[in-house]
Design a protein around this motif. Structure first.
Motif, PDB file in Angstrom:
ATOM      1  N   SER A 284       1.034  -1.203   0.340  1.00  0.00           N
ATOM      2  CA  SER A 284      -0.118   0.314  -0.111  1.00  0.00           C
ATOM      3  C   SER A 284       0.740   1.138  -0.241  1.00  0.00           C
ATOM      4  CB  SER A 284      -0.953   0.109   1.359  1.00  0.00           C
ATOM      5  OG  SER A 284      -1.752  -0.908   1.195  1.00  0.00           O
ATOM      6  N   LEU A 287       2.337   1.444  -3.629  1.00  0.00           N
ATOM      7  CA  LEU A 287       1.339   1.822  -4.309  1.00  0.00           C
ATOM      8  C   LEU A 287       0.858   3.944  -4.373  1.00  0.00           C
ATOM      9  CD1 LEU A 287      -0.636   1.393  -6.672  1.00  0.00           C
ATOM     10  CD2 LEU A 287      -2.704   1.226  -4.642  1.00  0.00           C
ATOM     11  N   ARG A 290       3.001   5.421  -6.263  1.00  0.00           N
ATOM     12  CA  ARG A 290       3.414   5.583  -7.796  1.00  0.00           C
ATOM     13  C   ARG A 290       4.157   3.464  -8.357  1.00  0.00           C
ATOM     14  NH1 ARG A 290      -0.934   7.593 -10.383  1.00  0.00           N
ATOM     15  NH2 ARG A 290      -1.960   9.792  -9.292  1.00  0.00           N
ATOM     16  N   ARG A 295       2.861  -4.555  -6.384  1.00  0.00           N
ATOM     17  CA  ARG A 295       2.202  -5.590  -6.660  1.00  0.00           C
ATOM     18  C   ARG A 295       3.160  -7.196  -6.246  1.00  0.00           C
ATOM     19  NH1 ARG A 295       3.120  -3.584 -12.977  1.00  0.00           N
ATOM     20  NH2 ARG A 295       1.640  -1.800 -12.823  1.00  0.00           N
ATOM     21  N   ALA A 313      -7.965  -5.782  -5.638  1.00  0.00           N
ATOM     22  CA  ALA A 313      -8.149  -4.734  -5.944  1.00  0.00           C
ATOM     23  C   ALA A 313      -7.145  -3.948  -5.916  1.00  0.00           C
ATOM     24  CB  ALA A 313      -9.703  -3.890  -4.518  1.00  0.00           C
ATOM     25  N   LYS A 314      -6.026  -3.564  -4.408  1.00  0.00           N
ATOM     26  CA  LYS A 314      -5.299  -2.469  -5.883  1.00  0.00           C
ATOM     27  C   LYS A 314      -4.025  -3.413  -5.787  1.00  0.00           C
ATOM     28  CE  LYS A 314      -5.365  -0.021  -0.924  1.00  0.00           C
ATOM     29  NZ  LYS A 314      -4.319  -0.401   0.265  1.00  0.00           N
ATOM     30  N   LEU A 316      -5.361  -4.398  -9.396  1.00  0.00           N
ATOM     31  CA  LEU A 316      -5.631  -4.258 -10.664  1.00  0.00           C
ATOM     32  C   LEU A 316      -5.614  -2.040 -10.162  1.00  0.00           C
ATOM     33  CD1 LEU A 316      -9.277  -5.381 -10.194  1.00  0.00           C
ATOM     34  CD2 LEU A 316      -7.547  -5.461 -11.968  1.00  0.00           C
ATOM     35  N   GLN A 317      -5.888  -1.594  -9.396  1.00  0.00           N
ATOM     36  CA  GLN A 317      -5.311  -0.108  -8.936  1.00  0.00           C
ATOM     37  C   GLN A 317      -4.010  -0.141  -9.486  1.00  0.00           C
ATOM     38  OE1 GLN A 317      -6.127   1.682  -5.538  1.00  0.00           O
ATOM     39  NE2 GLN A 317      -7.367   0.712  -4.488  1.00  0.00           N
ATOM     40  N   SER A 318      -2.882  -0.278  -8.953  1.00  0.00           N
ATOM     41  CA  SER A 318      -1.527  -0.363  -9.375  1.00  0.00           C
ATOM     42  C   SER A 318      -1.169  -0.382 -11.379  1.00  0.00           C
ATOM     43  CB  SER A 318      -0.764  -1.593  -8.744  1.00  0.00           C
ATOM     44  OG  SER A 318      -0.817  -2.908  -9.810  1.00  0.00           O
ATOM     45  N   VAL A 320      -3.389   0.617 -13.354  1.00  0.00           N
ATOM     46  CA  VAL A 320      -3.561   2.054 -14.056  1.00  0.00           C
ATOM     47  C   VAL A 320      -2.892   2.747 -13.570  1.00  0.00           C
ATOM     48  CG1 VAL A 320      -5.287   4.429 -13.992  1.00  0.00           C
ATOM     49  CG2 VAL A 320      -5.925   1.446 -13.513  1.00  0.00           C
ATOM     50  N   ARG A 321      -2.579   2.874 -11.887  1.00  0.00           N
ATOM     51  CA  ARG A 321      -1.622   3.768 -11.333  1.00  0.00           C
ATOM     52  C   ARG A 321       0.156   3.593 -11.529  1.00  0.00           C
ATOM     53  NH1 ARG A 321      -3.278   5.091  -5.286  1.00  0.00           N
ATOM     54  NH2 ARG A 321      -2.043   6.765  -5.791  1.00  0.00           N
TER      55      ARG A 321
END
Length: 325
Positions: A284, A287, A290, A295, A313-314, A316-318, A320-321
Protein backbone atom coordinates in the motif's frame (compact mmCIF):
# COMPACT_ATOMS: atom_id res chain seq x y z
CA UNK A 1 28.85 -13.64 31.89
CA UNK A 2 29.30 -10.57 29.68
CA UNK A 3 32.73 -9.09 29.04
CA UNK A 4 33.10 -5.36 28.53
CA UNK A 5 35.94 -3.84 26.59
CA UNK A 6 37.19 -0.84 28.59
CA UNK A 7 37.06 2.50 26.79
CA UNK A 8 40.31 4.21 25.85
CA UNK A 9 38.71 7.63 26.19
CA UNK A 10 39.36 9.34 29.53
CA UNK A 11 36.71 12.08 29.45
CA UNK A 12 33.00 11.15 29.40
CA UNK A 13 31.25 11.71 26.06
CA UNK A 14 28.06 13.73 25.75
CA UNK A 15 26.14 10.90 24.05
CA UNK A 16 26.11 7.14 24.62
CA UNK A 17 24.72 5.22 21.63
CA UNK A 18 23.06 2.01 22.80
CA UNK A 19 22.51 -1.02 20.55
CA UNK A 20 21.72 -4.71 20.91
CA UNK A 21 22.68 -7.20 18.21
CA UNK A 22 21.40 -10.72 17.66
CA UNK A 23 22.53 -12.28 14.37
CA UNK A 24 22.65 -8.93 12.58
CA UNK A 25 25.91 -9.40 10.67
CA UNK A 26 24.49 -8.56 7.25
CA UNK A 27 23.28 -5.09 8.29
CA UNK A 28 25.84 -4.21 10.97
CA UNK A 29 28.40 -2.33 8.83
CA UNK A 30 25.80 -0.01 7.28
CA UNK A 31 24.31 0.81 10.70
CA UNK A 32 27.63 1.30 12.50
CA UNK A 33 29.03 3.44 9.69
CA UNK A 34 25.96 5.71 9.86
CA UNK A 35 26.57 6.19 13.59
CA UNK A 36 30.32 6.74 13.39
CA UNK A 37 30.00 9.24 10.52
CA UNK A 38 27.76 11.71 12.33
CA UNK A 39 28.48 15.44 12.00
CA UNK A 40 28.56 15.56 15.83
CA UNK A 41 31.36 13.35 17.13
CA UNK A 42 31.36 13.52 20.94
CA UNK A 43 29.86 10.10 21.64
CA UNK A 44 30.57 6.49 22.56
CA UNK A 45 28.92 3.41 21.05
CA UNK A 46 27.90 0.58 23.40
CA UNK A 47 26.91 -2.57 21.53
CA UNK A 48 25.65 -5.69 23.26
CA UNK A 49 26.25 -8.86 21.27
CA UNK A 50 23.29 -10.83 22.58
CA UNK A 51 24.41 -14.39 21.91
CA UNK A 52 24.75 -14.08 18.13
CA UNK A 53 25.66 -17.25 16.25
CA UNK A 54 26.61 -15.51 12.99
CA UNK A 55 29.59 -13.21 12.36
CA UNK A 56 28.19 -10.29 14.40
CA UNK A 57 30.78 -10.54 17.18
CA UNK A 58 33.70 -10.67 14.73
CA UNK A 59 32.39 -7.56 12.95
CA UNK A 60 31.89 -5.74 16.25
CA UNK A 61 35.39 -6.61 17.47
CA UNK A 62 36.83 -5.26 14.22
CA UNK A 63 35.03 -1.93 14.70
CA UNK A 64 36.11 -1.89 18.34
CA UNK A 65 39.76 -2.25 17.33
CA UNK A 66 39.48 0.45 14.67
CA UNK A 67 37.57 3.09 16.68
CA UNK A 68 38.14 3.75 20.39
CA UNK A 69 34.54 5.03 20.75
CA UNK A 70 33.12 1.54 20.19
CA UNK A 71 32.71 -0.73 23.24
CA UNK A 72 31.42 -4.29 22.86
CA UNK A 73 29.63 -6.25 25.57
CA UNK A 74 29.45 -9.96 24.79
CA UNK A 75 26.83 -12.08 26.56
CA UNK A 76 24.63 -15.16 26.23
CA UNK A 77 21.24 -14.43 24.67
CA UNK A 78 19.00 -12.51 27.08
CA UNK A 79 16.64 -10.58 24.78
CA UNK A 80 16.36 -6.92 23.82
CA UNK A 81 15.06 -5.44 27.07
CA UNK A 82 17.76 -6.94 29.29
CA UNK A 83 20.43 -6.11 26.72
CA UNK A 84 19.37 -2.46 26.62
CA UNK A 85 19.52 -2.26 30.41
CA UNK A 86 23.00 -3.80 30.37
CA UNK A 87 24.23 -1.19 27.89
CA UNK A 88 22.48 1.69 29.68
CA UNK A 89 24.19 0.78 32.94
CA UNK A 90 27.55 1.12 31.16
CA UNK A 91 26.64 4.44 29.52
CA UNK A 92 28.78 7.46 30.51
CA UNK A 93 27.06 10.11 28.41
CA UNK A 94 24.56 12.78 29.45
CA UNK A 95 22.21 11.41 26.80
CA UNK A 96 21.44 7.90 25.56
CA UNK A 97 20.76 7.55 21.85
CA UNK A 98 19.00 4.36 20.77
CA UNK A 99 19.93 2.59 17.55
CA UNK A 100 18.76 -0.68 16.01
CA UNK A 101 20.70 -2.86 13.59
CA UNK A 102 19.46 -2.39 10.03
CA UNK A 103 18.27 1.17 10.62
CA UNK A 104 20.40 4.19 9.69
CA UNK A 105 21.06 7.44 11.55
CA UNK A 106 21.32 10.26 9.03
CA UNK A 107 24.36 12.55 9.47
CA UNK A 108 22.79 15.37 11.52
CA UNK A 109 20.76 13.23 13.91
CA UNK A 110 22.99 13.48 17.01
CA UNK A 111 23.73 17.18 16.53
CA UNK A 112 20.09 18.21 16.22
CA UNK A 113 18.69 15.94 18.93
CA UNK A 114 21.33 16.86 21.51
CA UNK A 115 20.74 20.55 20.74
CA UNK A 116 17.03 20.11 21.46
CA UNK A 117 17.79 18.55 24.85
CA UNK A 118 20.28 21.30 25.69
CA UNK A 119 17.77 24.01 24.81
CA UNK A 120 14.80 22.50 26.66
CA UNK A 121 15.60 21.31 30.21
CA UNK A 122 11.96 20.26 30.73
CA UNK A 123 12.21 17.73 27.88
CA UNK A 124 13.33 14.24 28.93
CA UNK A 125 13.49 12.52 25.54
CA UNK A 126 13.46 13.55 21.88
CA UNK A 127 12.63 11.74 18.68
CA UNK A 128 12.80 12.79 15.06
CA UNK A 129 11.18 12.33 11.69
CA UNK A 130 12.03 9.14 9.82
CA UNK A 131 12.24 7.89 6.27
CA UNK A 132 10.70 4.42 5.83
CA UNK A 133 12.31 1.91 3.47
CA UNK A 134 11.99 -1.81 2.75
CA UNK A 135 14.82 -4.25 3.40
CA UNK A 136 15.73 -3.82 -0.27
CA UNK A 137 15.97 -0.04 0.21
CA UNK A 138 12.70 0.88 -1.54
CA UNK A 139 11.42 4.24 -0.32
CA UNK A 140 8.05 4.03 1.47
CA UNK A 141 7.59 7.62 2.60
CA UNK A 142 8.33 9.73 5.68
CA UNK A 143 6.86 10.04 9.16
CA UNK A 144 7.26 13.54 10.66
CA UNK A 145 5.58 15.63 13.35
CA UNK A 146 6.01 19.37 13.68
CA UNK A 147 4.34 19.75 17.07
CA UNK A 148 5.13 21.28 20.45
CA UNK A 149 6.40 19.09 23.31
CA UNK A 150 3.04 19.59 25.02
CA UNK A 151 1.12 18.14 22.06
CA UNK A 152 3.55 15.24 21.55
CA UNK A 153 3.33 14.37 25.26
CA UNK A 154 -0.47 14.55 25.15
CA UNK A 155 -0.54 12.23 22.12
CA UNK A 156 1.39 9.68 24.15
CA UNK A 157 -0.83 9.90 27.23
CA UNK A 158 -4.15 10.02 25.37
CA UNK A 159 -3.49 7.87 22.31
CA UNK A 160 -0.35 5.85 23.06
CA UNK A 161 1.63 7.55 20.27
CA UNK A 162 5.22 7.82 21.51
CA UNK A 163 8.57 8.40 19.87
CA UNK A 164 10.13 6.07 17.31
CA UNK A 165 12.13 4.04 19.79
CA UNK A 166 15.34 3.33 17.79
CA UNK A 167 15.43 7.00 16.72
CA UNK A 168 15.15 8.42 20.25
CA UNK A 169 17.59 10.24 22.53
CA UNK A 170 16.96 10.20 26.29
CA UNK A 171 18.43 12.00 29.30
CA UNK A 172 20.55 9.36 31.05
CA UNK A 173 19.83 10.76 34.51
CA UNK A 174 16.05 10.55 34.00
CA UNK A 175 16.24 7.09 32.46
CA UNK A 176 18.05 5.83 35.54
CA UNK A 177 15.71 7.76 37.82
CA UNK A 178 12.70 5.78 36.50
CA UNK A 179 14.60 2.48 36.71
CA UNK A 180 15.45 1.92 33.04
CA UNK A 181 13.51 -0.48 30.86
CA UNK A 182 11.17 -2.88 32.65
CA UNK A 183 11.75 -6.50 31.74
CA UNK A 184 8.08 -7.34 32.23
CA UNK A 185 7.37 -5.49 28.96
CA UNK A 186 9.22 -7.68 26.51
CA UNK A 187 7.50 -6.30 23.37
CA UNK A 188 6.38 -2.82 24.51
CA UNK A 189 9.32 -1.69 26.62
CA UNK A 190 9.40 1.66 24.84
CA UNK A 191 5.77 2.63 25.52
CA UNK A 192 6.13 1.74 29.19
CA UNK A 193 9.34 3.78 29.36
CA UNK A 194 7.80 6.86 27.71
CA UNK A 195 4.85 6.78 30.13
CA UNK A 196 7.20 6.70 33.12
CA UNK A 197 9.53 9.36 31.70
CA UNK A 198 6.73 11.90 31.14
CA UNK A 199 6.09 11.91 34.88
CA UNK A 200 9.39 13.85 35.03
CA UNK A 201 9.16 16.02 31.90
CA UNK A 202 7.94 16.12 28.31
CA UNK A 203 8.70 14.40 25.03
CA UNK A 204 9.78 16.40 21.98
CA UNK A 205 10.54 15.65 18.37
CA UNK A 206 12.61 17.19 15.62
CA UNK A 207 10.40 17.53 12.53
CA UNK A 208 13.41 16.79 10.33
CA UNK A 209 13.78 13.25 8.94
CA UNK A 210 17.01 12.31 10.70
CA UNK A 211 16.57 8.54 10.63
CA UNK A 212 15.99 5.76 8.11
CA UNK A 213 13.71 3.03 9.43
CA UNK A 214 13.54 -0.39 7.80
CA UNK A 215 10.04 -1.87 7.55
CA UNK A 216 10.32 -5.67 7.71
CA UNK A 217 7.68 -8.33 7.18
CA UNK A 218 9.22 -10.44 9.95
CA UNK A 219 10.15 -7.82 12.54
CA UNK A 220 8.87 -7.79 16.12
CA UNK A 221 6.18 -5.23 15.27
CA UNK A 222 4.90 -7.36 12.41
CA UNK A 223 4.90 -10.70 14.21
CA UNK A 224 3.99 -9.65 17.75
CA UNK A 225 1.47 -6.86 17.12
CA UNK A 226 -1.28 -8.49 19.19
CA UNK A 227 0.97 -8.93 22.20
CA UNK A 228 2.28 -5.40 21.77
CA UNK A 229 -1.25 -3.98 21.88
CA UNK A 230 -2.07 -5.86 25.07
CA UNK A 231 1.15 -4.68 26.70
CA UNK A 232 0.52 -1.09 25.58
CA UNK A 233 -2.79 -1.19 27.44
CA UNK A 234 -1.15 -2.64 30.56
CA UNK A 235 1.51 0.09 30.46
CA UNK A 236 -1.25 2.73 30.42
CA UNK A 237 -3.07 0.98 33.28
CA UNK A 238 0.21 1.00 35.22
CA UNK A 239 0.47 4.77 34.71
CA UNK A 240 -3.07 5.23 36.05
CA UNK A 241 -2.23 3.09 39.08
CA UNK A 242 0.93 5.13 39.78
CA UNK A 243 -0.92 8.43 39.55
CA UNK A 244 -3.57 7.11 41.95
CA UNK A 245 -0.97 5.81 44.38
CA UNK A 246 -1.97 2.19 43.79
CA UNK A 247 0.22 -0.91 43.42
CA UNK A 248 1.30 -2.01 39.95
CA UNK A 249 2.20 -5.52 41.11
CA UNK A 250 -0.82 -7.36 39.65
CA UNK A 251 -0.51 -5.49 36.35
CA UNK A 252 3.20 -6.28 36.08
CA UNK A 253 2.48 -9.96 36.73
CA UNK A 254 -0.06 -9.84 33.89
CA UNK A 255 2.57 -8.23 31.63
CA UNK A 256 4.99 -11.05 32.40
CA UNK A 257 2.38 -13.65 31.44
CA UNK A 258 1.63 -11.93 28.13
CA UNK A 259 5.33 -11.45 27.39
CA UNK A 260 6.53 -14.94 28.14
CA UNK A 261 3.79 -17.56 28.42
CA UNK A 262 4.24 -20.47 26.03
CA UNK A 263 0.73 -20.18 24.65
CA UNK A 264 1.46 -16.70 23.31
CA UNK A 265 4.15 -17.93 20.92
CA UNK A 266 2.86 -17.51 17.39
CA UNK A 267 1.96 -20.66 15.49
CA UNK A 268 3.21 -21.12 11.93
CA UNK A 269 -0.18 -20.08 10.53
CA UNK A 270 -0.24 -16.97 12.75
CA UNK A 271 3.24 -16.00 11.61
CA UNK A 272 2.19 -16.47 7.97
CA UNK A 273 -0.83 -14.19 8.51
CA UNK A 274 1.33 -11.51 10.10
CA UNK A 275 3.75 -11.70 7.16
CA UNK A 276 0.80 -11.25 4.80
CA UNK A 277 -0.47 -8.23 6.73
CA UNK A 278 2.98 -6.65 6.65
CA UNK A 279 3.27 -7.33 2.90
CA UNK A 280 -0.10 -5.64 2.34
CA UNK A 281 1.04 -2.60 4.32
CA UNK A 282 4.29 -2.27 2.35
CA UNK A 283 2.44 -2.77 -0.92
CA UNK A 284 0.00 0.00 0.00
CA UNK A 285 2.88 2.36 0.78
CA UNK A 286 4.52 1.64 -2.59
CA UNK A 287 1.20 2.03 -4.44
CA UNK A 288 0.76 5.49 -2.91
CA UNK A 289 4.18 6.35 -4.38
CA UNK A 290 3.18 4.88 -7.77
CA UNK A 291 5.91 2.26 -7.51
CA UNK A 292 5.06 -0.82 -9.59
CA UNK A 293 6.98 -3.05 -7.18
CA UNK A 294 3.88 -2.83 -4.96
CA UNK A 295 2.54 -5.79 -6.99
CA UNK A 296 5.20 -8.03 -5.52
CA UNK A 297 3.86 -7.41 -2.00
CA UNK A 298 0.17 -7.60 -2.92
CA UNK A 299 0.89 -10.97 -4.52
CA UNK A 300 2.15 -12.17 -1.13
CA UNK A 301 -0.90 -10.85 0.77
CA UNK A 302 -3.32 -12.51 -1.71
CA UNK A 303 -2.92 -15.81 0.14
CA UNK A 304 -4.72 -14.41 3.19
CA UNK A 305 -8.52 -14.95 3.01
CA UNK A 306 -9.15 -11.66 4.80
CA UNK A 307 -6.80 -9.73 2.51
CA UNK A 308 -7.52 -11.42 -0.81
CA UNK A 309 -10.23 -9.03 -2.00
CA UNK A 310 -8.46 -5.78 -0.97
CA UNK A 311 -5.21 -7.14 -2.43
CA UNK A 312 -6.88 -7.84 -5.78
CA UNK A 313 -8.40 -4.35 -5.71
CA UNK A 314 -5.00 -2.80 -5.02
CA UNK A 315 -3.39 -4.89 -7.79
CA UNK A 316 -5.98 -3.60 -10.26
CA UNK A 317 -5.33 -0.03 -9.07
CA UNK A 318 -1.62 -0.56 -9.64
CA UNK A 319 -2.20 -1.41 -13.31
CA UNK A 320 -3.62 2.11 -13.77
CA UNK A 321 -1.44 4.07 -11.34
CA UNK A 322 1.85 2.23 -11.89
CA UNK A 323 2.20 1.38 -15.59
CA UNK A 324 4.99 -1.05 -16.44
CA UNK A 325 6.63 1.25 -18.95
Amino acid sequence: MGQTHSSKSASPPEISVVMSVFNGAAALPLTLDSVLNQTYQNFEVLVVNDGSTDESLEILRRYERQDHRVRVINQANQGLTRSLNTACREARGLYIARQDVGDVSLPDRFRKQSALLQEAPDVVAVGCGARRVTVEGEYLGESTRDCSPQIITEELVKHGIGLIHPASMIRTKTLRQVGGYREQFRFAQDTDLWLRLVEHGMLAESPDPLFQLVVETDGISALQIDRQRKLWEIARECRTARLQGKSEEALLEKAVMISSEQSSILSHSQQRLQHQRAAYFIGSQLLALRNKRCRRYFSKSLASPSLAIPSIAKLLQSLVRCPSS
